[in-house]
Design a protein around this motif. Structure first.
Motif, mmCIF file in Angstrom:
data_model
loop_
_atom_site.group_PDB
_atom_site.id
_atom_site.type_symbol
_atom_site.label_atom_id
_atom_site.label_comp_id
_atom_site.label_asym_id
_atom_site.label_seq_id
_atom_site.Cartn_x
_atom_site.Cartn_y
_atom_site.Cartn_z
ATOM 1 N N LYS A 1 0.760 -1.440 -0.049
ATOM 2 C CA LYS A 1 0.012 0.054 0.161
ATOM 3 C C LYS A 1 0.842 1.103 -0.151
ATOM 4 C CE LYS A 1 -4.150 -2.064 2.344
ATOM 5 N NZ LYS A 1 -4.807 -1.901 3.377
ATOM 6 N N GLU A 2 1.859 1.349 0.594
ATOM 7 C CA GLU A 2 2.913 2.333 0.907
ATOM 8 C C GLU A 2 3.523 2.810 -0.522
ATOM 9 O OE1 GLU A 2 5.403 2.159 4.111
ATOM 10 O OE2 GLU A 2 3.962 1.919 5.525
ATOM 11 N N GLY A 3 3.974 1.764 -1.009
ATOM 12 C CA GLY A 3 4.642 1.839 -2.486
ATOM 13 C C GLY A 3 3.506 2.255 -3.426
ATOM 14 N N TYR A 4 2.367 1.648 -3.459
ATOM 15 C CA TYR A 4 1.412 1.897 -4.265
ATOM 16 C C TYR A 4 0.995 3.500 -4.290
ATOM 17 C CZ TYR A 4 -2.912 1.493 -6.862
ATOM 18 O OH TYR A 4 -4.045 1.671 -7.724
ATOM 19 N N GLN A 5 0.759 3.977 -2.846
ATOM 20 C CA GLN A 5 0.147 5.363 -2.712
ATOM 21 C C GLN A 5 1.485 6.426 -3.062
ATOM 22 O OE1 GLN A 5 -2.558 6.661 -1.975
ATOM 23 N NE2 GLN A 5 -3.336 4.756 -2.003
ATOM 24 N N LYS A 6 2.542 5.925 -2.915
ATOM 25 C CA LYS A 6 3.668 6.803 -3.439
ATOM 26 C C LYS A 6 4.042 7.179 -4.868
ATOM 27 C CE LYS A 6 8.743 7.685 -2.717
ATOM 28 N NZ LYS A 6 9.878 7.052 -2.263
ATOM 29 N N LEU A 7 3.870 5.895 -5.492
ATOM 30 C CA LEU A 7 4.049 6.004 -6.866
ATOM 31 C C LEU A 7 2.833 6.494 -7.421
ATOM 32 C CD1 LEU A 7 5.761 4.986 -9.339
ATOM 33 C CD2 LEU A 7 4.622 2.852 -9.389
ATOM 34 N N PHE A 8 1.376 6.032 -7.034
ATOM 35 C CA PHE A 8 0.087 6.860 -7.579
ATOM 36 C C PHE A 8 0.265 8.507 -7.652
ATOM 37 C CE2 PHE A 8 -3.866 8.517 -6.956
ATOM 38 C CZ PHE A 8 -4.677 8.065 -7.919
ATOM 39 N N LYS A 9 0.637 9.027 -6.518
ATOM 40 C CA LYS A 9 0.872 10.386 -6.469
ATOM 41 C C LYS A 9 1.881 10.902 -7.128
ATOM 42 C CE LYS A 9 -0.729 10.573 -1.324
ATOM 43 N NZ LYS A 9 -0.162 10.816 -0.475
ATOM 44 N N GLU A 10 2.895 10.384 -7.488
ATOM 45 C CA GLU A 10 3.822 10.653 -8.379
ATOM 46 C C GLU A 10 3.424 10.714 -9.915
ATOM 47 O OE1 GLU A 10 7.373 8.274 -7.767
ATOM 48 O OE2 GLU A 10 7.771 9.289 -5.891
ATOM 49 N N LEU A 11 2.761 9.475 -10.342
ATOM 50 C CA LEU A 11 2.508 9.356 -11.605
ATOM 51 C C LEU A 11 1.214 10.346 -11.953
ATOM 52 C CD1 LEU A 11 2.552 5.485 -11.950
ATOM 53 C CD2 LEU A 11 4.059 7.126 -13.007
ATOM 54 N N LEU A 12 0.395 10.478 -10.910
ATOM 55 C CA LEU A 12 -0.790 11.396 -11.090
ATOM 56 C C LEU A 12 -0.260 12.690 -11.174
ATOM 57 C CD1 LEU A 12 -3.947 11.793 -11.287
ATOM 58 C CD2 LEU A 12 -3.819 12.102 -8.573
ATOM 59 N N LYS A 13 0.704 13.279 -10.541
ATOM 60 C CA LYS A 13 1.489 14.591 -10.720
ATOM 61 C C LYS A 13 1.726 14.877 -12.141
ATOM 62 C CE LYS A 13 4.600 17.798 -8.529
ATOM 63 N NZ LYS A 13 5.521 18.028 -7.550
ATOM 64 N N LYS A 14 2.416 13.796 -12.489
ATOM 65 C CA LYS A 14 3.234 13.888 -13.986
ATOM 66 C C LYS A 14 2.105 13.756 -15.036
ATOM 67 C CE LYS A 14 7.626 11.334 -12.813
ATOM 68 N NZ LYS A 14 8.446 10.127 -13.044
ATOM 69 N N GLU A 15 1.176 13.093 -14.759
ATOM 70 C CA GLU A 15 0.038 13.063 -15.781
ATOM 71 C C GLU A 15 -0.746 14.493 -15.974
ATOM 72 O OE1 GLU A 15 -0.767 11.107 -18.264
ATOM 73 O OE2 GLU A 15 0.963 9.637 -17.787
ATOM 74 N N GLU A 16 -0.842 15.004 -14.538
ATOM 75 C CA GLU A 16 -1.393 16.320 -14.718
ATOM 76 C C GLU A 16 -0.647 17.417 -15.430
ATOM 77 O OE1 GLU A 16 -2.550 16.473 -10.487
ATOM 78 O OE2 GLU A 16 -4.633 16.140 -10.670
ATOM 79 N N GLU A 17 0.428 17.329 -15.056
ATOM 80 C CA GLU A 17 1.479 18.562 -15.738
ATOM 81 C C GLU A 17 1.374 18.215 -17.082
ATOM 82 O OE1 GLU A 17 5.123 17.706 -13.833
ATOM 83 O OE2 GLU A 17 4.732 18.563 -11.680
ATOM 84 N N LYS A 18 1.320 16.985 -17.635
ATOM 85 C CA LYS A 18 1.253 16.723 -18.970
ATOM 86 C C LYS A 18 -0.119 17.478 -19.740
ATOM 87 C CE LYS A 18 3.812 12.475 -19.385
ATOM 88 N NZ LYS A 18 3.714 10.992 -19.623
ATOM 89 N N GLU A 19 -0.952 17.129 -18.889
ATOM 90 C CA GLU A 19 -2.373 17.698 -19.426
ATOM 91 C C GLU A 19 -2.441 19.238 -19.515
ATOM 92 O OE1 GLU A 19 -5.322 16.200 -20.140
ATOM 93 O OE2 GLU A 19 -4.105 14.386 -20.640
ATOM 94 N N TRP A 20 -1.839 19.912 -18.333
ATOM 95 C CA TRP A 20 -1.715 21.161 -18.462
ATOM 96 C C TRP A 20 -0.788 21.950 -19.465
ATOM 97 C CZ3 TRP A 20 -5.410 23.864 -15.805
ATOM 98 C CH2 TRP A 20 -6.027 23.411 -14.881
ATOM 99 N N LYS A 21 0.056 21.412 -19.761
ATOM 100 C CA LYS A 21 1.098 21.524 -20.944
ATOM 101 C C LYS A 21 0.257 21.616 -22.255
ATOM 102 C CE LYS A 21 5.355 20.707 -18.637
ATOM 103 N NZ LYS A 21 6.610 19.630 -18.615
ATOM 104 N N LYS A 22 -0.624 20.781 -22.450
ATOM 105 C CA LYS A 22 -1.262 20.643 -23.652
ATOM 106 C C LYS A 22 -2.250 21.734 -23.873
ATOM 107 C CE LYS A 22 -1.506 15.473 -24.093
ATOM 108 N NZ LYS A 22 -2.519 14.350 -24.223
ATOM 109 N N GLU A 23 -3.079 22.279 -22.768
ATOM 110 C CA GLU A 23 -3.856 23.192 -22.717
ATOM 111 C C GLU A 23 -3.305 24.680 -22.816
ATOM 112 O OE1 GLU A 23 -6.003 23.091 -19.225
ATOM 113 O OE2 GLU A 23 -6.970 21.074 -19.579
#
Length: 70
Positions: A48-70
């Motif tokens: 769970k700890e590794g999952y949550q840590k990676l999840f937050k990192e990946l979500l942050k990266k994907e959100e940054e990609k989305e903002w750059k597209k707009e």
């Protein structure tokens, strides 16, 4: 991991803005679908700890990609 509950202010916002809430939920779901395969090993290991840590990192990266597209 503790389950956090929404406070009354957040619940009221959701009730007042159902369309915005739904759009944000759909947007986040699409982002998560993009990297869910990277999280699979953590889910299988029940880390769970590794999952949550990676999840937050990946979500942050994907959100940054989305903002750059707009």
């Amino acid at each position: 991991m503790k389950q956090t509950k929404l406070d009354s202010k957040s619940i009221q916002w959701i009730k007042d803005n159902p369309k915005e809430f739904t759009e944000e939920l759909i947007r986040k779901s699409k982002l998560v679908n993009k990297f869910s395969n990277e999280l699979e090993p953590y889910r299988i290991k029940k880390d769970k700890e590794g999952y949550q840590k990676l999840f937050k990192e990946l979500l942050k990266k994907e959100e940054e990609k989305e903002w750059k597209k707009e």
